[in-house]
Design an enzyme around this catalytic site. Sequence first.
Site, PDB file in Angstrom:
ATOM      1  N   SER A 144     -22.686 -12.962  -8.613  1.00 26.72           N
ATOM      2  CA  SER A 144     -23.427 -11.709  -8.566  1.00 26.72           C
ATOM      3  C   SER A 144     -22.414 -10.573  -8.533  1.00 26.72           C
ATOM      4  O   SER A 144     -21.262 -10.769  -8.123  1.00 26.72           O
ATOM      5  CB  SER A 144     -24.309 -11.651  -7.313  1.00 26.72           C
ATOM      6  OG  SER A 144     -24.925 -10.377  -7.182  1.00 26.72           O
ATOM      7  N   TYR A 158     -24.756 -12.709   2.116  1.00 23.90           N
ATOM      8  CA  TYR A 158     -24.903 -13.034   0.693  1.00 23.90           C
ATOM      9  C   TYR A 158     -23.691 -12.559  -0.103  1.00 23.90           C
ATOM     10  O   TYR A 158     -23.142 -13.308  -0.930  1.00 23.90           O
ATOM     11  CB  TYR A 158     -26.177 -12.367   0.170  1.00 23.90           C
ATOM     12  CG  TYR A 158     -26.417 -12.501  -1.316  1.00 23.90           C
ATOM     13  CD1 TYR A 158     -26.930 -13.675  -1.859  1.00 23.90           C
ATOM     14  CD2 TYR A 158     -26.144 -11.449  -2.180  1.00 23.90           C
ATOM     15  CE1 TYR A 158     -27.158 -13.799  -3.219  1.00 23.90           C
ATOM     16  CE2 TYR A 158     -26.371 -11.559  -3.549  1.00 23.90           C
ATOM     17  CZ  TYR A 158     -26.877 -12.734  -4.060  1.00 23.90           C
ATOM     18  OH  TYR A 158     -27.101 -12.845  -5.413  1.00 23.90           O
TER      19      TYR A 158
END
Length: 252
Positions: A144, A158
């Site tokens: 990501s 995350y």
Amino acid sequence: MAGVTGRVALVTGAGSAGGIGFAIARALAQAGARVAVTATTGRVHDRAATLGCLGHVADLTDPAQVMVLFASVEAALGPVEILVNNAGMVQTGRDVDRARLAGWSDEAWAHHMALNINTTFHCCRAALPAMVSGGHGRIVNISSVTGPVVTIDGSSAYATAKAGITGMTRSIALEYGGQGVTCNAILPGWIATESSSEDEIAAGRRTPAGRPGTPDEIAACALFLASDEASYVTGAMLVVDGGNTLQEMKSP
């Protein structure tokens, strides 16, 4: 991409019909790969039926289930030659809260690490011996932009895990490059999937591209990195975010 024809490909996190994992599996199947898909629930069998491929339910946070998965794929199709690690972010049936760094409990932090980096580690570890033995392998890790490039308040766990995936990607590329194995990471930005919130869709509209991306656009990148044609691309971090991380000032 003729370079995936006949190759055995495993795509993780492919349970959602509108998700990135299923789009990647579909692109690989359409290009002639022999595909297996996995997810944590039985809905993956519906995705497999749509593609005419192998489906397998597994919790990739459990190393034992990962070993069973790879053994099952090898028994049905042959050793995995293309591995796309898409599993992560969320797990069906479990909600994940947001918190600033000092607010994470040990349990919540460990859950994020298990879901977002351990899954990738377990699968890479399981795939690499056969790739080395066969002299060919393509690993594509879906990371990501959150973590490696930017971050979001409340997403420190995350972000940490996704940044760790890029470090793992570079290490594999270095350690196994001489044995015919490449390892690259795709860093998506705002992608419109079935799980996207209204705020995430709105954020996508504020990119230079003026819209969120699509799972098929991530799949096109993964297909290239999985191909024989990408044999000299390894250790790369491919940002796919409509130019969002280029702009210092974003519209409200």
